[in-house]
Enzyme design. Structure first.
Site, PDB file in Angstrom:
ATOM      1  CB  ALA A   1       1.458  -9.184  16.723  1.00  0.00           C
TER       2      ALA A   1
ATOM      3  CB  THR B   1      -4.411  -8.041   8.183  1.00  0.00           C
ATOM      4  OG1 THR B   1      -5.328  -7.463   7.240  1.00  0.00           O
ATOM      5  CG2 THR B   1      -4.205  -9.505   7.855  1.00  0.00           C
TER       6      THR B   1
ATOM      7  CB  CYS C   1       5.632  21.677 -11.049  1.00  0.00           C
ATOM      8  SG  CYS C   1       4.352  20.559 -10.441  1.00  0.00           S
TER       9      CYS C   1
ATOM     10  CG  ASN D   1      -6.360 -10.415  14.340  1.00  0.00           C
ATOM     11  OD1 ASN D   1      -6.918  -9.771  15.222  1.00  0.00           O
ATOM     12  ND2 ASN D   1      -6.260  -9.985  13.098  1.00  0.00           N
TER      13      ASN D   1
ATOM     14  CG  HIS E   1      -2.086  -0.979   1.077  1.00  0.00           C
ATOM     15  ND1 HIS E   1      -2.850  -1.406   2.136  1.00  0.00           N
ATOM     16  CD2 HIS E   1      -2.573  -1.633  -0.009  1.00  0.00           C
ATOM     17  CE1 HIS E   1      -3.763  -2.279   1.705  1.00  0.00           C
ATOM     18  NE2 HIS E   1      -3.605  -2.438   0.418  1.00  0.00           N
TER      19      HIS E   1
HETATM   20  P1  OAD Z   1      -7.395  -3.084  10.320  1.00  0.00           P
HETATM   21  O1  OAD Z   1      -7.428  -1.888  11.211  1.00  0.00           O
HETATM   22  O2  OAD Z   1      -8.575  -3.347   9.456  1.00  0.00           O
HETATM   23  O3  OAD Z   1      -7.202  -4.403  11.199  1.00  0.00           O
HETATM   24  C1  OAD Z   1      -6.236  -4.502  12.207  1.00  0.00           C
HETATM   25  C2  OAD Z   1      -6.283  -5.910  12.747  1.00  0.00           C
HETATM   26  O4  OAD Z   1      -5.263  -6.052  13.711  1.00  0.00           O
HETATM   27  C3  OAD Z   1      -7.599  -6.286  13.436  1.00  0.00           C
HETATM   28  O5  OAD Z   1      -8.011  -7.559  12.940  1.00  0.00           O
HETATM   29  C4  OAD Z   1      -7.218  -6.376  14.924  1.00  0.00           C
HETATM   30  O6  OAD Z   1      -7.946  -7.394  15.593  1.00  0.00           O
HETATM   31  C5  OAD Z   1      -5.756  -6.739  14.839  1.00  0.00           C
HETATM   32  N1  OAD Z   1      -4.936  -6.295  15.984  1.00  0.00           N
HETATM   33  C6  OAD Z   1      -5.013  -5.131  16.675  1.00  0.00           C
HETATM   34  N2  OAD Z   1      -4.054  -5.063  17.598  1.00  0.00           N
HETATM   35  C7  OAD Z   1      -3.327  -6.197  17.496  1.00  0.00           C
HETATM   36  C8  OAD Z   1      -2.184  -6.728  18.166  1.00  0.00           C
HETATM   37  N3  OAD Z   1      -1.583  -6.051  19.149  1.00  0.00           N
HETATM   38  N4  OAD Z   1      -1.722  -7.938  17.783  1.00  0.00           N
HETATM   39  C9  OAD Z   1      -2.329  -8.649  16.792  1.00  0.00           C
HETATM   40  N5  OAD Z   1      -3.394  -8.204  16.122  1.00  0.00           N
HETATM   41  C10 OAD Z   1      -3.895  -6.994  16.463  1.00  0.00           C
HETATM   42  O7  OAD Z   1      -6.036  -3.022   9.476  1.00  0.00           O
HETATM   43  P2  OAD Z   1      -5.619  -3.757   8.145  1.00  0.00           P
HETATM   44  O8  OAD Z   1      -6.187  -5.119   8.079  1.00  0.00           O
HETATM   45  O9  OAD Z   1      -4.164  -3.598   8.023  1.00  0.00           O
HETATM   46  O10 OAD Z   1      -5.489   0.419   3.414  1.00  0.00           O
HETATM   47  O11 OAD Z   1      -6.332  -2.857   7.076  1.00  0.00           O
HETATM   48  C11 OAD Z   1      -6.103  -3.082   5.742  1.00  0.00           C
HETATM   49  C12 OAD Z   1      -6.072  -1.792   4.982  1.00  0.00           C
HETATM   50  O12 OAD Z   1      -7.257  -1.012   5.239  1.00  0.00           O
HETATM   51  C13 OAD Z   1      -4.957  -0.846   5.346  1.00  0.00           C
HETATM   52  O13 OAD Z   1      -3.731  -1.142   4.736  1.00  0.00           O
HETATM   53  C14 OAD Z   1      -5.469   0.453   4.863  1.00  0.00           C
HETATM   54  C15 OAD Z   1      -6.841   0.365   5.467  1.00  0.00           C
HETATM   55  O14 OAD Z   1      -7.741   1.243   5.025  1.00  0.00           O
HETATM   56  C16 OAD Z   1      -5.404   1.529   2.708  1.00  0.00           C
HETATM   57  O15 OAD Z   1      -5.221   2.614   3.220  1.00  0.00           O
HETATM   58  C17 OAD Z   1      -5.518   1.301   1.246  1.00  0.00           C
END
Ligand code: OAD
Length: 251
Positions: A230, A187, A149, A212, A118
């Site tokens: 994590a 994630t 620019c 997770n 990303h």
């Molecule tokens: P999310 O915020 O959707 O999910 C974070 C995940 O991490 C959740 O499933 C939580 O349960 C888990 N979590 C939180 N704290 C944790 C910890 N200490 N240890 C283990 N797990 C933990 O984030 P992403 O899945 O990364 O994209 O989101 C995907 C994309 O959506 C991002 O890259 C971004 C966002 O909008 C763009 O900006 C294009």
């Protein structure tokens, strides 16, 4: 946290090992995740700010959000979860990391084989000529920042509704299709195309493990799922791996 010997044995240094991370890996560094209460900035959700439409309508608002995130990330340090993944790169000769995170913390932890699928929020891109430059200043002296620019600069990240970098995507698909083991960390597994990677890996015959805090749509479909932080689970897993395979991964 208990890890069975058969689970530790699946991390064979002779095999292709891929780690896939999301915002959860950086949560213990103090970086807010996107979904859930703490993901909110003012009253906005990420889906309302991380879009080309939002930027077109209000570049100042979008940049204020990114400047806020850059402020937090600039002060954050890689946590034990990041450091364990960096050690895994040393332990496993055929290792790769795919991250959805734009915070750069994996590289700061020491990983070099990283696909930032990303993008990276320390890179700024001119909307007119597409040129990318790194800018680590926090806060930025001008919001929204402008290119020499005169055109607007935007964060060099992938927004909702935009395509991923073709080269990164091709490389990521190849890694996912060919890997023997996939470790998915922090994630929510809801944003495509990355959300489909774990099941693609499984269909390709890989053993898939999830770490997770909470159950996700993926949890019932993976080979092993560990619920917790994590920053606690990964160092414990690494210790077992080093004990079993030797620190260099060659025993
Ligand atoms: P999310 O915020 O959707 O999910 C974070 C995940 O991490 C959740 O499933 C939580 O349960 C888990 N979590 C939180 N704290 C944790 C910890 N200490 N240890 C283990 N797990 C933990 O984030 P992403 O899945 O990364 O994209 O989101 C995907 C994309 O959506 C991002 O890259 C971004 C966002 O909008 C763009 O900006 C294009």
């Amino acid at each position: 946290m208990e890890f069975s010997t058969s689970l530790i044995a699946t991390f064979d240094p002779a095999k292709k090992i891929v780690v896939l991370t999301g915002a959860g890996i950086s949560a213990e560094s103090g970086v807010p995740t996107f979904r859930g209460e703490e993901g909110l900035w003012k009253q906005y959700r990420a889906e309302e700010l991380a879009t080309p439409h939002a930027f077109e309508a209000n570049p100042k608002l979008v940049w204020e959000w990114y400047d806020w995130r850059r402020g937090i990330i600039g002060k954050a340090q890689p946590n034990p979860g990041h450091l364990a993944i960096a050690e895994m790169e040393r332990l496993f000769p055929d290792f790769a990391l795919i991250t959805q995170n734009v915070d750069g913390l994996h590289r700061r932890a020491g990983n070099s084989k990283v696909i930032e699928i990303h993008g990276n929020l320390w890179d700024l891109r001119c909307v007119a000529d597409g040129r990318v430059r790194e800018d680590n200043r926090v806060p930025l002296p001008q919001i929204p920042p402008l290119c020499e620019c005169g055109a607007l600069l935007r964060p060099h990240v992938v927004w909702f509704g935009e395509s991923l970098d073709q080269e990164d995507l091709t490389q990521a698909y190849r890694l996912i299709e060919e890997c023997d083991l996939l470790l998915v960390v922090g994630t929510s597994a809801v944003v495509q195309p990355v959300a489909s990677f774990p099941l693609m890996a499984k269909e390709g015959g890989a053993f898939v493990i999830e770490v997770n805090m909470d159950p996700t749509p993926l949890s019932p479909r993976v080979d092993a799922s560990f619920q917790g932080k994590a920053g606690e689970i990964l160092p414990a897993l690494l210790e077992k791996l080093q004990g079993y395979w030797g620190k260099g991964g060659n025993s």
